[in-house]
Design a protein around this motif. Sequence first.
Motif: not given
Lengths: 389, 389, 389, 389
Positions: D244-253, D278-287
Amino acid sequence: VATTAILGLAAVRKGLIPTTGLVTELPALRGAGLIDWDQLVVGGHEVRPGNLADTAAALGLPAELISACRDDLDAAQLRIRPGVLCHSGPAIEELVAEELADEDCTRSFATPSEAIAAIAGDLQDFRQAEGLDHVVVVLLASTEPPTDTAALPESWPELEATLDEPLDDSQGGGTGCPLRAGSLYAIAALDSKNSFVNFTPSLGSSYAALDDLARRRGACHAGRDGKTGETLLKTVLAPLFASRNLEVMSWVGHNILGNADGRVLASPEHKASKLKSKDGALGALLGYEAQTLVSIEYVASLGERKTAWNHVHFRGFLGAPMTLQLTWDGHDSALAAPLVLDLARLVAASAARGETGALGALACFFKEPLGRPIEGHQTQFDALVRHYA
Amino acid sequence: VATTAILGLAAVRKGLIPTTGLVTELPALRGAGLIDWDQLVVGGHEVRPGNLADTAAALGLPAELISACRDDLDAAQLRIRPGVLCHSGPAIEELVAEELADEDCTRSFATPSEAIAAIAGDLQDFRQAEGLDHVVVVLLASTEPPTDTAALPESWPELEATLDEPLDDSQGGGTGCPLRAGSLYAIAALDSKNSFVNFTPSLGSSYAALDDLARRRGACHAGRDGKTGETLLKTVLAPLFASRNLEVMSWVGHNILGNADGRVLASPEHKASKLKSKDGALGALLGYEAQTLVSIEYVASLGERKTAWNHVHFRGFLGAPMTLQLTWDGHDSALAAPLVLDLARLVAASAARGETGALGALACFFKEPLGRPIEGHQTQFDALVRHYA
Amino acid sequence: VATTAILGLAAVRKGLIPTTGLVTELPALRGAGLIDWDQLVVGGHEVRPGNLADTAAALGLPAELISACRDDLDAAQLRIRPGVLCHSGPAIEELVAEELADEDCTRSFATPSEAIAAIAGDLQDFRQAEGLDHVVVVLLASTEPPTDTAALPESWPELEATLDEPLDDSQGGGTGCPLRAGSLYAIAALDSKNSFVNFTPSLGSSYAALDDLARRRGACHAGRDGKTGETLLKTVLAPLFASRNLEVMSWVGHNILGNADGRVLASPEHKASKLKSKDGALGALLGYEAQTLVSIEYVASLGERKTAWNHVHFRGFLGAPMTLQLTWDGHDSALAAPLVLDLARLVAASAARGETGALGALACFFKEPLGRPIEGHQTQFDALVRHYA
Amino acid sequence: VATTAILGLAAVRKGLIPTTGLVTELPALRGAGLIDWDQLVVGGHEVRPGNLADTAAALGLPAELISACRDDLDAAQLRIRPGVLCHSGPAIEELVAEELADEDCTRSFATPSEAIAAIAGDLQDFRQAEGLDHVVVVLLASTEPPTDTAALPESWPELEATLDEPLDDSQGGGTGCPLRAGSLYAIAALDSKNSFVNFTPSLGSSYAALDDLARRRGACHAGRDGKTGETLLKTVLAPLFASRNLEVMSWVGHNILGNADGRVLASPEHKASKLKSKDGALGALLGYEAQTLVSIEYVASLGERKTAWNHVHFRGFLGAPMTLQLTWDGHDSALAAPLVLDLARLVAASAARGETGALGALACFFKEPLGRPIEGHQTQFDALVRHYA
């Protein structure tokens, strides 16, 4: 709730479980001279078939406790009489009809007076058989639809005069006294100088002519609607917002639950009583009206779990909007059952002290307390301790 | 927080905003004879450059309020003096160093006494210039690392004797008095018979020798660490669990925030003070120790928003496990700023009445109240109203 | 939504904002040869008075953008014609009646054909005045009540024959063709070989005879009900449960929102369309029916915020019960507006390629996609990219 | 996890439970020609004492299943050999030391080669004794600290040459090959042409020289770190934001869990492996890189429950800030155990087909998939189905 209370009482007596959840076991109340747990004898009325041990197992209560308390459960079973149905509402009647196999656990009567007399007879028998000083009747039946009391008299003698009119068959209650079963139990208890506690959102004794009856007989009563989850949180959190002068703009509550009480509430007529009861406190606690929405839905998979989501939208200094969200995931009968036992002990103490009418000191147990305006939970609890300790 | 308080005070005075968020504007306190908002004059110390109007805009405060109150902001700006750094900790010093352009807003001194004398001089100048009866110093600086007070004397005269020792340059504080800037402000205020309020988790005046100083001078002080979010909820909810005899097994709190205070807390040394302050209350409120975990993290995107997730795992009757989860999404400075204004009014009233030492009646404002054991929030609030109304 | 889309389009064109939220600006679609943003000209129909700049300010859109785009907003304003009301439902009519001051922005007609002819005339005028190749009509009006299409013919010629029957005045629609305004816009668009997109839960073109019309004219259409929040999450999460063979037992969604669309949905008649649209997908995505409950309530204080709480109760290996809860706190028009712009671009591309009928490739934009069975969101998105890139 | 898998396998074989949670029982994979559940024989290595039936009871697994499957559990028990400790990290060694009563279930060796030889001997014995075609070794041990592979060779022959160096006693691993027990199991499995699956965040076979070994022997391996909760959700939700081209600014788990694995993770050294995974995937998935924070804490009261709170702060069109919060309340071993059984079946199929090296087609099972870049979960699942169906 009743099954859980009976099993829990037996387990506490035998020292099998800690007293967690029992308010009267708090240090603040331990010296209050309340009756001991083994001075309590449990009897009851029940409209649904089935025995206590099986019901306890079906509720998922611990198997080892059920078997260790089998004797107490079986003894209590023998003290249970068939319940009374009277304008109990479509969902309760359906439930009863469904489960009713060979055995019929309900009694119906031609007039309210006859029903009251039958219940009073049961109470008298129970008292004699067990050699008891006093009986505390606690209403735990599924929620009845709202009762229209507008046309009813406010004094007991006038109300009493209507109780001989025949009940019509259609439960809509076109003719005859509109009081439902819950209120008939209340009358039977109070008229015989016993006590009555309404743990449900049904009308019960929350009505002028029944308070009048209690005072005339020197009896006491308490209610309405045990405060076990969402409303408990509301009566703690609303005073917080008030004490910080934060403006609550809206408070939304969505409740989902899966037990038989939930099934009854899935019926719009029955739900009306519950929603009214859940929604009242906020304005009184805040001092102004915020938009509130309370909904409650039956979700079969949840069983005894009751989950409440609350979304509070509020405003602070310089108009800053903020939110508090909470999710309460509770076990319905584990929250309610110990309060029922506490109430039996506390009401027995009040009766022994000669207190009459609505017991406002018990407000912390109820969503719509009788005998005391709505207040914050801590204020209610402090009043309880002051009264009984 | 200071900027929001100054803008808000101006806006309340001009009648531009409602008094939402101000505790002293509650009906219960309105008749307490507190000073009027226009009797308050704001001055201050600041280690970071920048002017109030720009800071207010950067905080996202309403543009129309900023321009309507421009005159008040500019007037307050002229009353702000450069702040004092002393063992303030690596994160504060870094922040200051980063933002420091042409202009240097900090002062450092060779000994604590010199710093105290400089602050006291500022207070004296401020009082004379504005023709004030009394000054209430409120510590709002970013959290300092914990101060090791174990080796320090507990009486003021003994402490005073150490204040002439030279401060070493390395902020680790190997030699010289270990008191940090926050405590030096406290000494300056109390020694000159003004009042001191510690709204932060830093040590400030929460230490025997400073209370001793206050009592010797007939001055009063209050603190520690403004209760604005997660702990506020805890001091409301923990008494709820206690009042129902529900056993809290664990209470986990995870806080995320994005403002400059958050950046400072991202440093482990500074965070230590905050975590200690946040975690203390639970055991006292429950009467037993449950497992607690409190974490706090800096999340840049949140800006002034501070979000706290709490997960409470508790046990009820028959051992039934249940959970309460809550998410508080607050605006940090909108929650804190009005309390700062309230405290100025209330402490001024206490000073006028001649109260000395720690003001326990103000406990409801603080995470670690001075002068009163930790209690539930409602109990604290009732005490506040009883004391001042 | 329309106002946000118009302002956003102007701001993107001027390079004032990033392209966040626009699907057609993703790298995967950037090379798809879509029309440029400055080739789009916005016109419209509106039943409520007020101008775009004021509405944008009232929505809380950024003041500096509104003033920077003032020329574009004013130009678009001149291209807006009064809207058509026809069986639009009580809540919409009330809203219109309330806001209607001097100025009346609505038109009513004696027969559906006349309304269609008037709309078609507007489209033709717009196309000529602006020198456009093609018009894409996007339905963004508040949700209409469900339309009973059971008695209507499934072919266009048969339906067309009913459109000359007079509309009765009472909007219940006792006599005359039951199609509501949304479907009349669809007919006007498709009959004139333009395109139609239904971004709402109203019927629009989701009906056999209108698809027949589209195919006969060589026109294309898409819909139904923009997927922007809770359903978007559902179409992502349900496939997750399916892919792990986890059994969803119940899925409860509670939505609260505060804008004008929310007010319309507070009316039970209008809400019926919305709930139907929100609830459909789950069974299709899971492959079995779980208990679902979807509720939606109007909470005034939320304004443009739309908050959805979802509670998913599921079962894993060995029957272990588990839950996923989520709270989506979105800005309704910021989520919807960019999709409207994307759809205009993509549908224009489909029309240029000569695609006719329902555009299944656009399924990822809709809760109830036309021309393609319900699938997981990722599968839909992959199909979109394959089709257009 | 192992105990749950063994009990579950027995129960599935006997038809006592449905196949919920087993991916290989999905219709999409049912025709894939995988081995039947009764062709699987379970053996294992275990460093902690205790038997399977008791462990199953302690985990709260259903008592009736345990007793119905008692024979299978007892049979599996006999196939379990003492486990190997080697640089396993302080928390695992402590746990082992604590529980170690009369019985010692661990073996230590002077050199890595000796440990590998002992494991390989066990595998060989198991294979012969049970008459098996192939052994799939699945690493399920508690998380080891990170292994520093920077100084190690990337080819198998070079690595092999280091395996005869003596292990020092201090587990810091100052001298001797730094490979930990998990990697020694991998070597033993691959070197003997069996397969290896790393279901943990430990290094296992995720290292060039071990992939080289696998390819040289024609063996296959898969891993790393079973994707069962928070990361599973992330790999589903991050692609949603991207689409959806929404910009994730932060993701806290924030993760809390209460079983033995949780105790081990409470140790900072062990936690490091987990957090990295646990932390690796996000950048790869968001670009692009968003701020991420992942924390994990041991909360004793939770037992097998693992609760994850996620707070996603994102931005949409016109910069509108929004949030998605979610709470996943899962049963750790019920989520992991069926995947272990699925992996055994699928890896056995791959081995039978002659696939060698890292099995990228199994990416959907892992947080850090070997043999395939990180992708969205749906894309991974589609790849799994395409590969095996």
